[in-house]
Motif scaffolding. Structure first.
Motif, PDB file in Angstrom:
ATOM      1  N   GLY A 105      -4.500  -8.252 -21.056  1.00  0.00           N
ATOM      2  CA  GLY A 105      -4.092  -7.535 -19.846  1.00  0.00           C
ATOM      3  C   GLY A 105      -2.951  -6.565 -20.121  1.00  0.00           C
ATOM      4  O   GLY A 105      -2.965  -5.412 -19.667  1.00  0.00           O
ATOM      5  N   LYS A 106      -1.973  -7.014 -20.877  1.00  0.00           N
ATOM      6  CA  LYS A 106      -0.844  -6.145 -21.233  1.00  0.00           C
ATOM      7  C   LYS A 106      -1.305  -5.006 -22.146  1.00  0.00           C
ATOM      8  O   LYS A 106      -0.877  -3.856 -21.994  1.00  0.00           O
ATOM      9  N   LEU A 107      -2.181  -5.347 -23.091  1.00  0.00           N
ATOM     10  CA  LEU A 107      -2.711  -4.328 -23.996  1.00  0.00           C
ATOM     11  C   LEU A 107      -3.470  -3.257 -23.216  1.00  0.00           C
ATOM     12  O   LEU A 107      -3.317  -2.055 -23.472  1.00  0.00           O
ATOM     13  N   LYS A 161       3.851  -4.750 -34.569  1.00  0.00           N
ATOM     14  CA  LYS A 161       4.471  -5.942 -33.998  1.00  0.00           C
ATOM     15  C   LYS A 161       4.812  -5.698 -32.530  1.00  0.00           C
ATOM     16  O   LYS A 161       5.262  -4.626 -32.150  1.00  0.00           O
ATOM     17  N   ASP A 162       4.590  -6.718 -31.708  1.00  0.00           N
ATOM     18  CA  ASP A 162       4.859  -6.641 -30.259  1.00  0.00           C
ATOM     19  C   ASP A 162       3.969  -5.619 -29.559  1.00  0.00           C
ATOM     20  O   ASP A 162       4.308  -5.129 -28.478  1.00  0.00           O
ATOM     21  N   GLN A 163       2.834  -5.268 -30.167  1.00  0.00           N
ATOM     22  CA  GLN A 163       1.876  -4.352 -29.539  1.00  0.00           C
ATOM     23  C   GLN A 163       0.619  -5.096 -29.076  1.00  0.00           C
ATOM     24  O   GLN A 163      -0.389  -4.471 -28.768  1.00  0.00           O
ATOM     25  N   TYR A 164       0.682  -6.439 -29.072  1.00  0.00           N
ATOM     26  CA  TYR A 164      -0.410  -7.294 -28.602  1.00  0.00           C
ATOM     27  C   TYR A 164      -1.635  -7.198 -29.518  1.00  0.00           C
ATOM     28  O   TYR A 164      -2.759  -7.407 -29.088  1.00  0.00           O
ATOM     29  N   ILE A 165      -1.372  -6.910 -30.798  1.00  0.00           N
ATOM     30  CA  ILE A 165      -2.428  -6.800 -31.797  1.00  0.00           C
ATOM     31  C   ILE A 165      -2.066  -7.696 -32.977  1.00  0.00           C
ATOM     32  O   ILE A 165      -0.909  -7.729 -33.400  1.00  0.00           O
ATOM     33  N   GLN A 166      -3.046  -8.387 -33.505  1.00  0.00           N
ATOM     34  CA  GLN A 166      -2.835  -9.212 -34.696  1.00  0.00           C
ATOM     35  C   GLN A 166      -3.468  -8.517 -35.893  1.00  0.00           C
ATOM     36  O   GLN A 166      -4.680  -8.331 -35.936  1.00  0.00           O
ATOM     37  N   LEU A 167      -2.633  -8.140 -36.863  1.00  0.00           N
ATOM     38  CA  LEU A 167      -3.119  -7.531 -38.100  1.00  0.00           C
ATOM     39  C   LEU A 167      -3.283  -8.637 -39.137  1.00  0.00           C
ATOM     40  O   LEU A 167      -2.318  -9.308 -39.500  1.00  0.00           O
TER      41      LEU A 167
END
Length: 271
Positions: A105-107, A161-167
């Motif tokens: 939702g935030k993304l 980081k803190d962008q709601y994405i997992q690398l």
């Protein structure tokens, strides 16, 4: 008979409306996906609301669901960057990533569905330019590739980081240098390999020579010690012992005791 069509028409209309409402309200989320609920009559997407998981869902017909894939995805990226000495290098990389399901939702509110183009691609390109710019073409081509790969991953991870994405990982598939530079590096590497091989043979020969010298020295030292310990008396005793053993042989011999310059027995004949 005339009333039945009049009664049946409203029923048909109601059934059609029900079917349309159900079609608009029924939502199915596939496995490996999640849905963001957009409330048309509300404030849009509530970022703190849990996303819809895989399966069948009923929603208000005026709302809609935005589908996001939550499984690991991959990005193939080809980048042209500059090395530390200003030469253009092509890097072919693969990135593995996925959105954080709980934060979809935030993304969606902050980045939208095209978060790949807005976040991940720029982050990888920025990290690659920063990291590759610290190395020479030779390091990129040979010894430092694993280290460069890890540094690009770490730099990209900091950006997203803190962008709601997992690398999850970044892999360097290929590093392409200008042909002249590549040929020069390969010649240099070949010369270094030949030099290492020559040094190895030289060291091996030196060790073998040292081994022979040590063995020869050991034999010389043993002979010197033996010569120093062999007195005339010991030689006479050894001679007598040898003579006695020969005299015990079944072959016929003539033993003359007390003859010779040294006083040792003499053995005559062997018949």
């Amino acid at each position: 008979m005339d009333k039945l069509p009049k009664i049946g028409l409203p029923i048909i209309v109601i059934l059609i409306l029900v079917i349309v409402v159900l079609a608009k309200s029924a939502v199915t989320i596939d496995a490996g996906h999640a849905g963001v609920l957009y409330e048309t009559l509300g404030d849009g997407v509530d970022p703190d609301k849990e996303p819809l998981g895989p399966g069948f869902h009923l929603i208000a017909p005026w709302n809609k669901v935005i589908d996001y894939e939550t499984r690991q995805q991959q990005l193939f990226e080809e980048m042209r960057v500059l090395s530390s000495n200003g030469l253009e290098i092509q890097i072919d990389a693969t990135a593995w990533y996925n959105p954080v399901t709980a934060d979809i939702g935030k993304l969606h509110n902050q980045k939208g569905k095209d978060y790949l183009e807005r976040i991940i691609q720029p982050a990888i390109r920025s990290a690659a330019r920063s990291v590759v710019g610290r190395y020479t073409p030779e390091q990129l081509y040979s010894s430092k590739r694993d280290a460069i790969q890890e540094e690009i991953f770490q730099e990209t991870e900091k950006i997203v980081k803190d962008q709601y994405i997992q690398l999850n990982n970044i892999l360097i598939r290929d590093v392409t240098l200008p042909p002249t530079i590549k040929e020069a590096i390969e010649r240099k590497l070949k010369q270094e390999q030949e030099s290492l091989e020559y040094e190895f043979r030289l060291v091996t020969a030196q060790k073998e020579a040292e081994k022979v010298r040590i063995e020869a020295q050991g034999k010389a030292d043993a002979n010197r010690i033996l010569s120093a310990s062999l007195t005339d008396k010991i030689l006479q005793d050894k001679g007598i012992e040898a003579t006695l053993k020969l005299s015990e042989s079944p072959n016929a011999k003539v033993v003359v005791v007390g003859s010779g310059d040294s006083g040792l027995p003499l053995i005559l004949g062997n018949n």
